[in-house]
Design a protein around this motif. Sequence first.
Motif, PDB file in Angstrom:
ATOM      1  N   GLU A   1      -7.537   0.166  -0.422  1.00 27.97           N
ATOM      2  CA  GLU A   1      -7.640  -1.068   0.354  1.00 27.97           C
ATOM      3  C   GLU A   1      -9.035  -1.194   0.979  1.00 27.97           C
ATOM      4  O   GLU A   1      -9.668  -2.227   0.900  1.00 27.97           O
ATOM      5  CB  GLU A   1      -6.570  -1.028   1.440  1.00 27.97           C
ATOM      6  CG  GLU A   1      -6.020  -2.357   1.801  1.00 27.97           C
ATOM      7  CD  GLU A   1      -4.729  -2.211   2.601  1.00 27.97           C
ATOM      8  OE1 GLU A   1      -4.284  -1.070   2.837  1.00 27.97           O
ATOM      9  OE2 GLU A   1      -4.174  -3.238   2.971  1.00 27.97           O
TER      10      GLU A   1
ATOM     11  N   ASP B   1      -5.732  -2.224  -4.983  1.00 27.09           N
ATOM     12  CA  ASP B   1      -5.137  -2.719  -3.737  1.00 27.09           C
ATOM     13  C   ASP B   1      -6.079  -3.765  -3.134  1.00 27.09           C
ATOM     14  O   ASP B   1      -7.108  -3.431  -2.569  1.00 27.09           O
ATOM     15  CB  ASP B   1      -4.922  -1.547  -2.766  1.00 27.09           C
ATOM     16  CG  ASP B   1      -3.895  -1.881  -1.693  1.00 27.09           C
ATOM     17  OD1 ASP B   1      -3.545  -3.064  -1.558  1.00 27.09           O
ATOM     18  OD2 ASP B   1      -3.444  -0.942  -1.008  1.00 27.09           O
ATOM     19  N   GLU B   2      -5.715  -4.999  -3.289  1.00 26.97           N
ATOM     20  CA  GLU B   2      -6.515  -6.125  -2.799  1.00 26.97           C
ATOM     21  C   GLU B   2      -7.974  -6.019  -3.222  1.00 26.97           C
ATOM     22  O   GLU B   2      -8.867  -5.914  -2.386  1.00 26.97           O
ATOM     23  CB  GLU B   2      -6.384  -6.222  -1.281  1.00 26.97           C
ATOM     24  CG  GLU B   2      -4.934  -6.426  -0.912  1.00 26.97           C
ATOM     25  CD  GLU B   2      -4.706  -6.578   0.584  1.00 26.97           C
ATOM     26  OE1 GLU B   2      -5.662  -6.903   1.289  1.00 26.97           O
ATOM     27  OE2 GLU B   2      -3.567  -6.385   1.012  1.00 26.97           O
TER      28      GLU B   2
ATOM     29  N   THR C   1       0.826  -1.204   0.000  1.00 26.47           N
ATOM     30  CA  THR C   1       0.000   0.000   0.000  1.00 26.47           C
ATOM     31  C   THR C   1       0.865   1.259   0.000  1.00 26.47           C
ATOM     32  O   THR C   1       0.576   2.232  -0.695  1.00 26.47           O
ATOM     33  CB  THR C   1      -0.946  -0.015   1.217  1.00 26.47           C
ATOM     34  OG1 THR C   1      -1.744  -1.193   1.156  1.00 26.47           O
ATOM     35  CG2 THR C   1      -1.837   1.203   1.238  1.00 26.47           C
TER      36      THR C   1
HETATM   37 MG   LIG Z   1      -1.965  -2.830   2.150  1.00 23.20          MG
END
Ligand SMILES: [Mg+2]
Lengths: 312, 278
Positions: free
Chosen positions: A84, A160-161, A44
């Motif tokens: 995220e 991000d994910e 991140t």
């Molecule tokens: Mg992260």
Amino acid sequence: MVPVIEVEALTRSFGPIRAVDGVTFQVYEGEVFGLLGPNGAGKTTTVRLLNGVLKASGGRARVLGIDPAADGCALRRRTGVLTETPSLYERLTARENLLLFGALYGIPEADLPRRVDRMLEWFELAERAEDRVGNFSKGMKQRLALARALLHEPPLLFLDEPTAGLDPEAARQVTDLIRQLSHQEGRTVFLCTHNLPEAQHLCDRVAVMDRGRLLAIGTLEELSRSLWGGFQVEVDFLEPPAVPVADALRLLPDVTDVRSEPLRLTVRVTGEATIPAVVEALVRQGARILRVSPRQPSLEEIYFEIRKEAQP
Amino acid sequence: MNGRTLLTIAVKDLKEVRQNRAAWIPALVVPLVVVVLLPVGLILIPGLFRATTISMTPLSADSGPIGMMRERVPALDRALVGLDEYQTWVVLMTGYLLAPFLLIFPLMFSTIVASESFVGEKERKTLEALVYTPASDGELFLGKALAAFVPAVLLTWTSFLVYGVAVNAAGWRVMGRIWFPPASWWPLMLWVAPAFAALGVAVTVLISTRVRTFMEAYQISGSLVLLVLMLVLGQVTGVLYLSAGMALSVGLALWLVDALLLYFGIRTFRREALLVGG
Ligand SMILES: [Mg+2]
Ligand SMILES: Nc1ncnc2c1ncn2[C@@H]1O[C@H](COP(=O)(O)OP(=O)(O)OP(=O)(O)O)[C@@H](O)[C@H]1O
């Protein structure tokens, strides 16, 4: 290949912690690039650095030809980021959220309502457009956050994910979408994840990061070659061989590793040219071979091997 | 600075505040009481007393609290010259003593909105997406600051208007003319009130790096209302008389403080600090 992201010795510390520690890599136009690593690896933080949201403590970065630290605003006009956590305005409706971010991303006012409608439609949120986002399910929020990231049609996407916490179906929808964005629309995708099967499914190249450092980078093939050298074949038997055959193989030149199961051998060789000799040796010992197939190690195996080698 | 960006951020913040009823409804009701019920009550009550023949002589007498005040504040004395007892009461109460109360509005409103937009947004963790937009740090700051400042000032002016109508209407029988507002109200509303609104914003921005929740921020910055109450007290006790000149100086002092606080506030308001929290 045109690099869209070029990073050299990029570093960012938080007090004593080096969240990103001298990282160097490139991401090319149109590819899906996966950044893998455990919690706290610095994924991140890297995304933040590459968008000019955080300033680097050292090193250089160029994203879409722009220095993120110097001109983050111009850069962010051309990147889309799925954060995220969805970080949507839960007190506002889905449409209000998109209209708001569309305006901030500078989408012309005349175009905006139409584009928002198209996005809502496309992400199957049209029926819930006037509902407050606070009442949405996790999957719906994630879809809305993706819609927000795509609204201004950025050539470079940071995800991000993207499937964390989604049920398998919703996750599948998202991964299908990512493939489409990359393969059909030619966007570059920078994907952070610790979901290895998903990364294997999606990514053209991956980088493995841990404690701020880049441990390895490349395609799956490149990584497995550099880890183990050569490649692997699996030999399946019709019935378990009468005598142990593995030891004989180990004596062959260019065979680097043999793993044996009752009905299968996994043989690692330095080059394709060794395979006929392997088969010959097995047949000579009376083994009844059903099938010989090349085997690509999974990203999961590669990942753990990389992590293992990185252990002090 | 992009006008559309500022407006978008400001409108977004106000839409979010609108959802927090627990915050803004009291902030609307309390002032309404101040603006309408209090002055009307103060004007009408002596009428009731008069009906029961209770004397109002202390109002105009040279002795007693009001006599002392008139003595100490010549400007006030001049404003009250030639008025009868009841008129004196009306002008003194609603034209002078209550005046600083209206300064609570700009403070209350700006602190509620600023607490929501600067701290509430952090509390709800929505900043992450906002900082990835092309909006510059300055635009983010100004958009949020305007969301708190502009409505606070507009609401203050609206309440000034309502107060004026209420006071003139309720006092019509006593005064026989439209006498409100006295000259000293103009600098108070046009100069001091916006300075209080800006103070609410500036203080909230400054504490926003140190507090976590909307409630904490609102409670701390809301205590600025004490400043207004001090003005009221000063006015009532005659220590501080808010003449036009005095209002101008109080306003100037406030604006200077505002400028200083905002200067430090803007410096802490960077993307980096918003995310990292330091
Ligand atoms: Mg992260
Ligand atoms: N704002 C911050 N202040 C202090 N330390 C931080 C901050 N942000 C990140 N770190 C530290 O930097 C390191 C990398 O964090 P980062 O969030 O980039 O990891 P990540 O790879 O995204 O992890 P995850 O998979 O859990 O999301 C961690 O040790 C983290 O504690």
